[in-house]
Scaffold this motif. Structure first.
Motif, PDB file in Angstrom:
ATOM      1  N   ASN A 192      -3.112  -5.759   9.011  1.00 28.20           N
ATOM      2  CA  ASN A 192      -1.785  -5.153   8.972  1.00 28.20           C
ATOM      3  C   ASN A 192      -0.763  -6.037   8.263  1.00 28.20           C
ATOM      4  O   ASN A 192       0.153  -5.541   7.608  1.00 28.20           O
ATOM      5  N   ILE A 193      -0.911  -7.347   8.401  1.00 25.85           N
ATOM      6  CA  ILE A 193      -0.004  -8.255   7.699  1.00 25.85           C
ATOM      7  C   ILE A 193      -0.245  -8.175   6.198  1.00 25.85           C
ATOM      8  O   ILE A 193       0.700  -8.152   5.395  1.00 25.85           O
ATOM      9  N   LYS A 194      -1.521  -8.097   5.806  1.00 24.29           N
ATOM     10  CA  LYS A 194      -1.833  -7.951   4.388  1.00 24.29           C
ATOM     11  C   LYS A 194      -1.311  -6.628   3.836  1.00 24.29           C
ATOM     12  O   LYS A 194      -0.834  -6.566   2.692  1.00 24.29           O
ATOM     13  N   ALA A 195      -1.393  -5.560   4.633  1.00 25.45           N
ATOM     14  CA  ALA A 195      -0.868  -4.266   4.193  1.00 25.45           C
ATOM     15  C   ALA A 195       0.635  -4.344   3.957  1.00 25.45           C
ATOM     16  O   ALA A 195       1.155  -3.789   2.982  1.00 25.45           O
ATOM     17  N   ALA A 196       1.356  -5.040   4.845  1.00 26.73           N
ATOM     18  CA  ALA A 196       2.796  -5.205   4.666  1.00 26.73           C
ATOM     19  C   ALA A 196       3.109  -6.036   3.424  1.00 26.73           C
ATOM     20  O   ALA A 196       4.023  -5.709   2.652  1.00 26.73           O
ATOM     21  N   LEU A 197       2.368  -7.124   3.214  1.00 27.72           N
ATOM     22  CA  LEU A 197       2.584  -7.957   2.027  1.00 27.72           C
ATOM     23  C   LEU A 197       2.287  -7.189   0.746  1.00 27.72           C
ATOM     24  O   LEU A 197       3.014  -7.311  -0.251  1.00 27.72           O
ATOM     25  N   SER A 198       1.244  -6.390   0.774  1.00 24.90           N
ATOM     26  CA  SER A 198       0.907  -5.579  -0.392  1.00 24.90           C
ATOM     27  C   SER A 198       2.020  -4.601  -0.724  1.00 24.90           C
ATOM     28  O   SER A 198       2.378  -4.417  -1.888  1.00 24.90           O
ATOM     29  N   TRP A 199       2.594  -3.985   0.324  1.00 22.29           N
ATOM     30  CA  TRP A 199       3.699  -3.045   0.084  1.00 22.29           C
ATOM     31  C   TRP A 199       4.919  -3.787  -0.471  1.00 22.29           C
ATOM     32  O   TRP A 199       5.597  -3.290  -1.378  1.00 22.29           O
ATOM     33  N   ILE A 200       5.198  -4.962   0.078  1.00 20.66           N
ATOM     34  CA  ILE A 200       6.343  -5.749  -0.393  1.00 20.66           C
ATOM     35  C   ILE A 200       6.193  -6.074  -1.873  1.00 20.66           C
ATOM     36  O   ILE A 200       7.149  -5.949  -2.654  1.00 20.66           O
ATOM     37  N   HIS A 201       5.002  -6.458  -2.301  1.00 13.86           N
ATOM     38  CA  HIS A 201       4.789  -6.848  -3.685  1.00 13.86           C
ATOM     39  C   HIS A 201       4.825  -5.648  -4.633  1.00 13.86           C
ATOM     40  O   HIS A 201       5.108  -5.809  -5.821  1.00 13.86           O
ATOM     41  N   SER A 202       4.556  -4.467  -4.098  1.00  9.51           N
ATOM     42  CA  SER A 202       4.603  -3.274  -4.949  1.00  9.51           C
ATOM     43  C   SER A 202       5.965  -2.604  -4.935  1.00  9.51           C
ATOM     44  O   SER A 202       6.174  -1.592  -5.604  1.00  9.51           O
ATOM     45  N   ASN A 203       6.896  -3.138  -4.182  1.00  8.70           N
ATOM     46  CA  ASN A 203       8.239  -2.557  -4.107  1.00  8.70           C
ATOM     47  C   ASN A 203       9.302  -3.618  -4.396  1.00  8.70           C
ATOM     48  O   ASN A 203      10.379  -3.582  -3.853  1.00  8.70           O
TER      49      ASN A 203
ATOM     50  N   GLU B 197       3.663   0.163  12.583  1.00 11.13           N
ATOM     51  CA  GLU B 197       3.370  -1.259  12.765  1.00 11.13           C
ATOM     52  C   GLU B 197       3.534  -2.029  11.465  1.00 11.13           C
ATOM     53  O   GLU B 197       4.053  -3.154  11.460  1.00 11.13           O
ATOM     54  N   VAL B 198       3.139  -1.439  10.356  1.00  9.98           N
ATOM     55  CA  VAL B 198       3.299  -2.101   9.058  1.00  9.98           C
ATOM     56  C   VAL B 198       4.788  -2.202   8.706  1.00  9.98           C
ATOM     57  O   VAL B 198       5.249  -3.218   8.171  1.00  9.98           O
ATOM     58  N   ALA B 199       5.563  -1.150   9.010  1.00  7.23           N
ATOM     59  CA  ALA B 199       7.005  -1.190   8.759  1.00  7.23           C
ATOM     60  C   ALA B 199       7.658  -2.318   9.553  1.00  7.23           C
ATOM     61  O   ALA B 199       8.527  -3.041   9.041  1.00  7.23           O
ATOM     62  N   ALA B 200       7.249  -2.475  10.816  1.00  6.71           N
ATOM     63  CA  ALA B 200       7.781  -3.583  11.625  1.00  6.71           C
ATOM     64  C   ALA B 200       7.367  -4.926  11.030  1.00  6.71           C
ATOM     65  O   ALA B 200       8.158  -5.881  11.019  1.00  6.71           O
ATOM     66  N   ASN B 201       6.148  -4.999  10.503  1.00  5.22           N
ATOM     67  CA  ASN B 201       5.688  -6.240   9.874  1.00  5.22           C
ATOM     68  C   ASN B 201       6.515  -6.599   8.647  1.00  5.22           C
ATOM     69  O   ASN B 201       6.785  -7.774   8.382  1.00  5.22           O
ATOM     70  N   VAL B 202       6.910  -5.588   7.873  1.00  7.58           N
ATOM     71  CA  VAL B 202       7.735  -5.852   6.685  1.00  7.58           C
ATOM     72  C   VAL B 202       9.032  -6.536   7.099  1.00  7.58           C
ATOM     73  O   VAL B 202       9.468  -7.525   6.485  1.00  7.58           O
ATOM     74  N   CYS B 203       9.652  -6.033   8.172  1.00  6.55           N
ATOM     75  CA  CYS B 203      10.905  -6.628   8.649  1.00  6.55           C
ATOM     76  C   CYS B 203      10.667  -8.047   9.177  1.00  6.55           C
ATOM     77  O   CYS B 203      11.463  -8.956   8.924  1.00  6.55           O
ATOM     78  N   GLN B 204       9.584  -8.236   9.900  1.00  7.01           N
ATOM     79  CA  GLN B 204       9.280  -9.568  10.434  1.00  7.01           C
ATOM     80  C   GLN B 204       8.961 -10.550   9.313  1.00  7.01           C
ATOM     81  O   GLN B 204       9.373 -11.722   9.365  1.00  7.01           O
ATOM     82  N   LEU B 205       8.233 -10.104   8.309  1.00  3.58           N
ATOM     83  CA  LEU B 205       7.936 -10.977   7.172  1.00  3.58           C
ATOM     84  C   LEU B 205       9.203 -11.384   6.442  1.00  3.58           C
ATOM     85  O   LEU B 205       9.343 -12.531   6.008  1.00  3.58           O
ATOM     86  N   TYR B 206      10.131 -10.445   6.306  1.00  2.00           N
ATOM     87  CA  TYR B 206      11.400 -10.795   5.655  1.00  2.00           C
ATOM     88  C   TYR B 206      12.112 -11.901   6.425  1.00  2.00           C
ATOM     89  O   TYR B 206      12.721 -12.809   5.824  1.00  2.00           O
ATOM     90  N   LEU B 207      12.032 -11.852   7.754  1.00  2.00           N
ATOM     91  CA  LEU B 207      12.754 -12.824   8.576  1.00  2.00           C
ATOM     92  C   LEU B 207      12.084 -14.196   8.604  1.00  2.00           C
ATOM     93  O   LEU B 207      12.772 -15.222   8.569  1.00  2.00           O
ATOM     94  N   TRP B 208      10.742 -14.235   8.677  1.00  2.00           N
ATOM     95  CA  TRP B 208      10.096 -15.506   8.985  1.00  2.00           C
ATOM     96  C   TRP B 208       9.117 -16.019   7.926  1.00  2.00           C
ATOM     97  O   TRP B 208       8.747 -17.193   7.969  1.00  2.00           O
TER      98      TRP B 208
END
Length: 588
Positions: free
Chosen positions: A577-588, A500-511
Motif C-alpha cells: 500500500n505504501i508503494k501504491a501511494a508512492l506510485s500515485w504521487i510520482h504519476s501526479n 487506505e492509499v489516500a490516507a498513505n498519500v497524506c501521511q507520506l507528505y507529512l513524514w
C-alpha cells in the motif's frame, strides 16, 4: 585459503556464530505479541491503585510504564536484529542496540544504521520485508495512547449497571432532530443525594453553583429521542443499534445478555481508534427531565413529564468523551493555519480508512459530525461521530441491494457520493459504499482548508457536476494535497484511490523524505529503503513518546496529535500500500 588462516577465522568467529544460532532458536519460540503480553501482565505501573480517577493529559503513552515501554522497544529491536544474517557484524549490531536502548540523542538513526550493518541491508526477500512490517504493527498495537483521557470504573457498575441516577448532568451541549447531548460526569458517592434549593433531596445539583467546564464535566451524554419504540430495553437497543457501533460497553436494565448475543450476530465490531469518537458505555433508562428540556425538545418528552409530549418513557443513552467543538465551529471561527489543516485532513482520512478496513460505511459525514479536541489549538485531534446512519451489518458488507426506494441511502444528500445519489432501484441495482465516505471527505476538505464546501452551493451539485468545475484550493495549499482532493472527488469511484492509499498519500507528505516527493524523479524507493524509513518512525514513537509523569508537556520532537497520526499509520503499514501511494504521487 591456507589451513592456518581457515583455523584462525574459525576460532575468531565460531563462538559468535554459535551464540547467534542459540539466540535465534530462543526467539523463534516466542513471538513479539506473546513477549509484550507477558511484560504487561508481570510489570504493572508503580504506584498504581484501584481507585478511579481522571488521568491528566500528557503527550505520552497511557497505562504503559517506562519498564513496559523499554521491553517493547527491546523486543522489536531483537526481532529486527535477528534478521541480520552476517555474523561478522555481531559486535556492530550490539553497539547499535545499546545506543538505541540507552539514551542516544538520535536513536532512530541508530536503528537505520542497524539495517545497513550487514552491508547489503537487512533482507532481500519481499515476504521477509513484510515480516518486519508485521513486527512493527505488533509493537505499535501494544501502545495505549492517552487519546481517551477518561476512564469509566467498570468495577463500580459490575453488579449494578450504570443508569441515569449514576450521572450528574450540567448544561445541554447540542440538540438535533433525533437526540440531545448534555455535558455530564459520573456522580461521586457523596453527590448522589444533593440538597435542593427547596430543602428536598434529589440527583440534580444547585445549578447556580455548577462549574460546567470540560474539566469538571468531561463526559457528553447523548439521549436519543424515542417516539415510536416501545419502552423496552431490548426493543430500543435493537432499533437504535447503529448509534452504538463504536461503544465499548453495553448496559441495560433487563435482557442485555440476550441482546448482546443477538447483536453480535448482526453487527460488525469497530475497535477503538484515535479518530473515532470515544464511546465508553451504552444503556437504556427512563427519560428524565433535564435542564432546558421543555424549551429544547418538548415534543420528545413523555407525557408524564410534559402533557403535550409525544415521546416514550424509555430511551437510549450514550456516554462519550466530551470534545471542545465541531469541525464546523472550528473552521468558521477563523481559518486554520495550513499545517493544522493538513493534520486535520490526514486524521479524517485515517478515520475513514479504519471504518472501511472493518467493513463499515458512515454514510453521513459532514463537518458538524466531526468533533475536535482542541487541547492543542494548533494540532487538534479530530474524531468521527454520529453513526446513526451507518452501514455495519455483517450480511451487507459495504454494498447493499437497492431493490426499491424504501431502502435508505444514508443522510445528508448534499454530500452523498455520485454513485449513491444517482443510483436507481432495480432488480440488480446495488449501492456500493466502499468509496462514498472518501468522496465526502474530499468535499469536507474544502472546509478544512478554509473555503466554502462547493456542494453546498446551488451551482455545483453532486448529481451532475463536472470535475473541471471544482474550485481550486487556496494557493498556499500543497500541490500534492490539491491533486489528492481532486482525485477523491472524481465522479467514477473506480478512478478514486483506495481509502487506505489516500490516507498513505497524506501521511507520506507529512513524514516521508522530501526526496521521495520531488516531481520529476522517476525512481521509486526500494522496499529496503521504505522499511528503513518505517523503522525510523517506529523508533520515534517507541523512544520519544515515553511516559513523562503525567504532565501536560511535550515529551518528543512532535506534538501529541502527530504521534497519534504516526502510530495510526504504522499500525496498518504494508509495503504494497505504501508503494501504491508512492506510485500515485510520482504519476501526479
Amino acid at each position: 585459503m591456507s589451513i592456518r588462516a581457515f583455523g584462525t577465522r574459525l576460532f575468531r568467529h565460531g563462538q559468535t556464530y554459535v551464540k547467534l544460532l542459540c539466540k535465534r532458536d530462543i526467539n523463534t519460540k516466542c513471538n513479539i505479541a506473546e513477549k509484550i503480553n507477558v511484560v504487561q501482565q508481570s510489570a504493572p505501573l508503580q504506584g498504581a491503585s484501584n481507585s478511579r480517577q481522571v488521568i491528566p493529559r500528557a503527550f505520552a503513552l497511557r497505562n504503559v510504564g517506562l519498564q513496559v515501554g523499554l521491553h517493547a522497544r527491546r523486543i522489536l529491536i531483537d526481532n529486527v536484529l535477528n534478521r541480520v544474517t552476517n555474523t561478522l557484524a555481531a559486535e556492530l549490531r550490539k553497539k547499535a542496540a545499546r545506543r538505541i536502548m540507552y539514551g542516544d540523542s538520535g536513536p532512530f538513526f541508530a536503528l537505520v544504521g542497524v539495517s545497513l550493518a550487514s552491508g547489503t541491508g537487512i533482507l532481500t526477500k519481499e515476504e521477509e520485508l513484510e515480516g518486519v512490517c508485521w513486527e512493527i504493527r505488533e509493537a505499535i498495537s501494544k501502545i495505549k495512547w492517552k487519546y481517551q483521557d477518561i476512564e469509566i470504573d467498570e468495577n463500580r457498575f459490575e453488579n449494578d449497571p450504570i443508569t441515569v441516577k449514576d450521572l450528574s448532568f450540567a448544561k445541554p451541549i447540542a440538540k438535533g432532530a433525533n437526540a440531545v447531548v448534555y455535558s455530564a460526569k459520573i456522580a461521586e458517592k457523596q453527590e448522589e443525594r444533593v440538597e435542593m434549593v427547596d430543602g428536598s433531596f434529589g440527583l440534580v445539583e444547585k445549578r447556580a453553583k455548577i462549574d460546567d467546564s470540560i474539566d469538571k464535566y468531561p463526559l457528553a451524554v447523548k439521549m436519543m429521542f424515542n417516539y415510536d419504540i416501545q419502552s423496552n430495553a431490548m426493543a430500543i437497543l435493537r432499533a437504535m443499534y447503529k448509534e452504538t457501533i463504536p461503544a465499548r460497553m453495553y448496559y441495560s436494565n433487563i435482557g442485555i445478555s440476550d441482546w448482546e448475543l443477538d447483536l453480535s450476530e448482526r453487527k460488525k465490531h469497530l475497535p477503538p481508534h484515535p479518530n473515532v469518537v470515544a464511546m465508553y458505555s451504552v444503556f437504556t433508562d427512563y427519560v428524565p427531565e433535564l435542564k432546558g428540556a421543555r424549551g429544547l425538545y418538548p415534543a420528545a418528552l413523555p407525557s408524564r413529564i410534559y402533557p403535550d409530549g409525544e415521546g416514550r418513557n424509555m430511551s437510549l443513552f450514550l456516554i462519550m468523551k466530551r470534545y471542545n467543538c465541531s469541525l464546523q465551529d472550528f473552521v468558521s471561527s477563523s481559518p486554520p493555519a495550513m499545517r493544522t489543516s493538513i493534520l486535520l485532513l490526514a486524521q479524517l482520512l485515517e478515520g475513514i480508512a479504519h471504518l472501511v478496513a472493518h467493513g463499515i460505511a458512515h454514510r453521513d459525514l459532514k463537518s458538524d459530525n466531526l468533533l475536535l479536541d482542541t487541547s492543542e489549538s494548533h494540532a487538534p485531534i479530530l474524531v468521527i461521530t454520529d453513526f446513526g446512519c451507518c452501514l455495519a451489518d455483517k450480511s451487507s458488507s459495504l454494498s447493499i441491494a437497492y431493490a426499491n426506494h424504501e431502502i435508505d441511502k444514508g443522510g445528508n444528500s448534499a454530500l452523498m457520493a455520485p454513485e449513491i445519489i444517482n443510483q436507481s432501484p432495480g432488480t440488480f441495482s446495488v449501492l456500493n459504499y466502499a468509496k462514498s465516505d472518501l468522496w465526502a471527505a474530499g468535499a469536507i476538505g474544502y472546509e478544512i482548508f478554509g473555503q466554502v464546501n462547493p456542494f453546498y452551493q446551488k451551482n455545483l451539485r453532486n448529481t451532475d457536476y463536472k470535475e473541471e468545475d471544482l474550485p481550486d484550493l487556496p494557493s498556499d495549499a500543497p500541490a500534492l494535497l490539491k491533486a489528492l482532493i481532486k482525485n477523491i472527488l472524481k465522479r467514477n469511484p473506480s478512478k478514486r484511490l483506495d481509502p487506505e492509499v489516500a490516507a498513505n498519500v497524506c501521511q507520506l507528505y507529512l513524514w516521508a523524505p522530501s526526496s521521495w516527493l520531488k516531481p520529476g524523479i522517476f525512481k521509486l524507493p526500494t522496499s529496503a529503503e521504505i522499511l528503513q524509513w518505517l523503522l525510523s518512525l517506529t523508533t520515534k514513537v517507541l523512544c520519544e513518546g515515553r511516559l513523562n509523569g503525567g504532565g501536560a508537556h511535550q515529551t518528543g520532537r512532535r506534538t501529541y496529535t502527530e504521534y497519534l497520526l504516526i502510530s495510526s499509520f504504522l499500525i496498518r503499514a504494508r509495503l504494497a500500500n505504501i508503494k501504491a501511494a508512492l506510485s500515485w504521487i510520482h504519476s501526479n
